[in-house]
Scaffold this motif. Structure first.
Motif, PDB file in Angstrom:
ATOM      1  N   MET A   1       0.930  -1.226   0.023  1.00 26.13           N
ATOM      2  CA  MET A   1      -0.168  -0.090  -0.170  1.00 26.13           C
ATOM      3  C   MET A   1       0.884   1.250   0.095  1.00 26.13           C
ATOM      4  O   MET A   1       1.790   1.265   0.609  1.00 26.13           O
ATOM      5  CB  MET A   1      -1.071  -0.038   1.181  1.00 26.13           C
ATOM      6  CG  MET A   1      -1.937  -1.094   1.170  1.00 26.13           C
ATOM      7  SD  MET A   1      -3.083  -0.708   2.544  1.00 26.13           S
ATOM      8  CE  MET A   1      -2.193  -1.492   3.926  1.00 26.13           C
ATOM      9  N   VAL A   2       0.325   2.243  -0.764  1.00 23.06           N
ATOM     10  CA  VAL A   2       1.262   3.392  -0.884  1.00 23.06           C
ATOM     11  C   VAL A   2       0.202   4.395  -0.539  1.00 23.06           C
ATOM     12  O   VAL A   2      -0.793   4.904  -1.133  1.00 23.06           O
ATOM     13  CB  VAL A   2       1.756   3.795  -2.166  1.00 23.06           C
ATOM     14  CG1 VAL A   2       2.448   5.238  -2.276  1.00 23.06           C
ATOM     15  CG2 VAL A   2       2.770   2.766  -2.694  1.00 23.06           C
ATOM     16  N   ASP A   3       0.591   5.415   0.653  1.00 20.95           N
ATOM     17  CA  ASP A   3      -0.069   6.632   0.700  1.00 20.95           C
ATOM     18  C   ASP A   3       0.380   7.653   0.052  1.00 20.95           C
ATOM     19  O   ASP A   3       1.497   7.923  -0.316  1.00 20.95           O
ATOM     20  CB  ASP A   3       0.269   7.120   2.381  1.00 20.95           C
ATOM     21  CG  ASP A   3      -0.365   5.858   3.292  1.00 20.95           C
ATOM     22  OD1 ASP A   3      -1.714   5.392   2.838  1.00 20.95           O
ATOM     23  OD2 ASP A   3      -0.188   5.935   4.371  1.00 20.95           O
ATOM     24  N   VAL A  30      -4.156  -2.503  -7.689  1.00 19.06           N
ATOM     25  CA  VAL A  30      -5.198  -3.352  -7.408  1.00 19.06           C
ATOM     26  C   VAL A  30      -6.408  -3.023  -6.451  1.00 19.06           C
ATOM     27  O   VAL A  30      -7.312  -3.466  -6.688  1.00 19.06           O
ATOM     28  CB  VAL A  30      -4.842  -4.859  -6.757  1.00 19.06           C
ATOM     29  CG1 VAL A  30      -3.894  -5.632  -7.703  1.00 19.06           C
ATOM     30  CG2 VAL A  30      -4.296  -4.601  -5.268  1.00 19.06           C
ATOM     31  N   GLY A  31      -6.280  -1.719  -6.092  1.00 17.02           N
ATOM     32  CA  GLY A  31      -7.240  -1.108  -5.416  1.00 17.02           C
ATOM     33  C   GLY A  31      -6.832   0.502  -4.772  1.00 17.02           C
ATOM     34  O   GLY A  31      -5.805   0.744  -4.951  1.00 17.02           O
ATOM     35  N   ALA A  46      -8.372   1.359 -14.872  1.00 20.49           N
ATOM     36  CA  ALA A  46      -6.996   1.339 -14.542  1.00 20.49           C
ATOM     37  C   ALA A  46      -6.164   0.482 -13.628  1.00 20.49           C
ATOM     38  O   ALA A  46      -5.037   0.410 -13.621  1.00 20.49           O
ATOM     39  CB  ALA A  46      -6.553   2.896 -14.067  1.00 20.49           C
ATOM     40  N   LEU A  47      -7.271  -0.179 -12.858  1.00 16.76           N
ATOM     41  CA  LEU A  47      -7.016  -1.306 -11.816  1.00 16.76           C
ATOM     42  C   LEU A  47      -6.125  -2.150 -12.631  1.00 16.76           C
ATOM     43  O   LEU A  47      -6.648  -2.735 -14.032  1.00 16.76           O
ATOM     44  CB  LEU A  47      -7.974  -1.708 -11.210  1.00 16.76           C
ATOM     45  CG  LEU A  47      -8.525  -0.716 -10.217  1.00 16.76           C
ATOM     46  CD1 LEU A  47      -9.724  -1.303  -9.657  1.00 16.76           C
ATOM     47  CD2 LEU A  47      -7.787  -0.014  -9.241  1.00 16.76           C
ATOM     48  N   ARG A  72      -4.995   6.172  -0.728  1.00 15.02           N
ATOM     49  CA  ARG A  72      -4.251   5.013  -0.485  1.00 15.02           C
ATOM     50  C   ARG A  72      -4.322   4.307  -1.695  1.00 15.02           C
ATOM     51  O   ARG A  72      -5.545   3.713  -2.115  1.00 15.02           O
ATOM     52  CB  ARG A  72      -4.520   4.386   0.924  1.00 15.02           C
ATOM     53  CG  ARG A  72      -3.772   3.038   0.935  1.00 15.02           C
ATOM     54  CD  ARG A  72      -3.954   2.513   2.345  1.00 15.02           C
ATOM     55  NE  ARG A  72      -3.105   3.372   3.454  1.00 15.02           N
ATOM     56  CZ  ARG A  72      -3.401   3.348   4.562  1.00 15.02           C
ATOM     57  NH1 ARG A  72      -4.308   2.701   5.371  1.00 15.02           N
ATOM     58  NH2 ARG A  72      -2.410   4.024   5.446  1.00 15.02           N
ATOM     59  N   VAL A  73      -3.137   3.704  -2.274  1.00 13.15           N
ATOM     60  CA  VAL A  73      -3.377   2.767  -3.648  1.00 13.15           C
ATOM     61  C   VAL A  73      -2.623   1.575  -3.237  1.00 13.15           C
ATOM     62  O   VAL A  73      -1.659   1.603  -2.705  1.00 13.15           O
ATOM     63  CB  VAL A  73      -2.622   3.614  -4.814  1.00 13.15           C
ATOM     64  CG1 VAL A  73      -2.504   2.686  -5.792  1.00 13.15           C
ATOM     65  CG2 VAL A  73      -3.039   4.832  -4.981  1.00 13.15           C
TER      66      VAL A  73
END
Length: 110
Positions: A1-3, A30-31, A46-47, A72-73
């Protein structure tokens, strides 16, 4: 996860659009999670790729300032990806253009 953070300093953040890129052979999106009450807008197509454009706006009277967590990606990493953010647009109330710094941070501070 990337903030995904936008730092506007003393200015209020009313609207923003940010592109996040990575090598799709190293990670796939993925989300996307929102923060606060309203999640960011994005194209669900784009996912599973390596590029996504996130955006949001607010007309609320009390808007955030300073370092603001905007999204958050979630990624499925298959290597050691390098994530690159690009500010496409940002504005203060009334449409004044902003140039916040954009920062990507692995969730948990990594």
């Amino acid at each position: 996860m990337v903030d995904v953070y936008a730092n506007t300093g003393a200015h209020s953040l009313a609207a923003w659009q940010i592109e996040v890129n990575c090598d799709p052979s190293q990670a796939k999106i993925v989300g996307v999670e929102g923060v606060g009450e309203k999640p960011p807008y994005y194209d669900p197509a784009a996912l599973q790729g390596g590029r996504i454009i996130l955006a949001n706006f607010s007309t609320e009277p009390a808007l955030p300032t300073g370092r603001v967590l905007v999204a958050r990606v979630h990624f499925q990493e298959t290597g050691s990806p390098v994530y690159t953010p690009t500010l496409m647009a940002a504005a203060a109330p009334g449409g004044e253009r902003l140039e916040p710094t954009i920062e990507l941070v692995h969730a948990g501070g990594k």
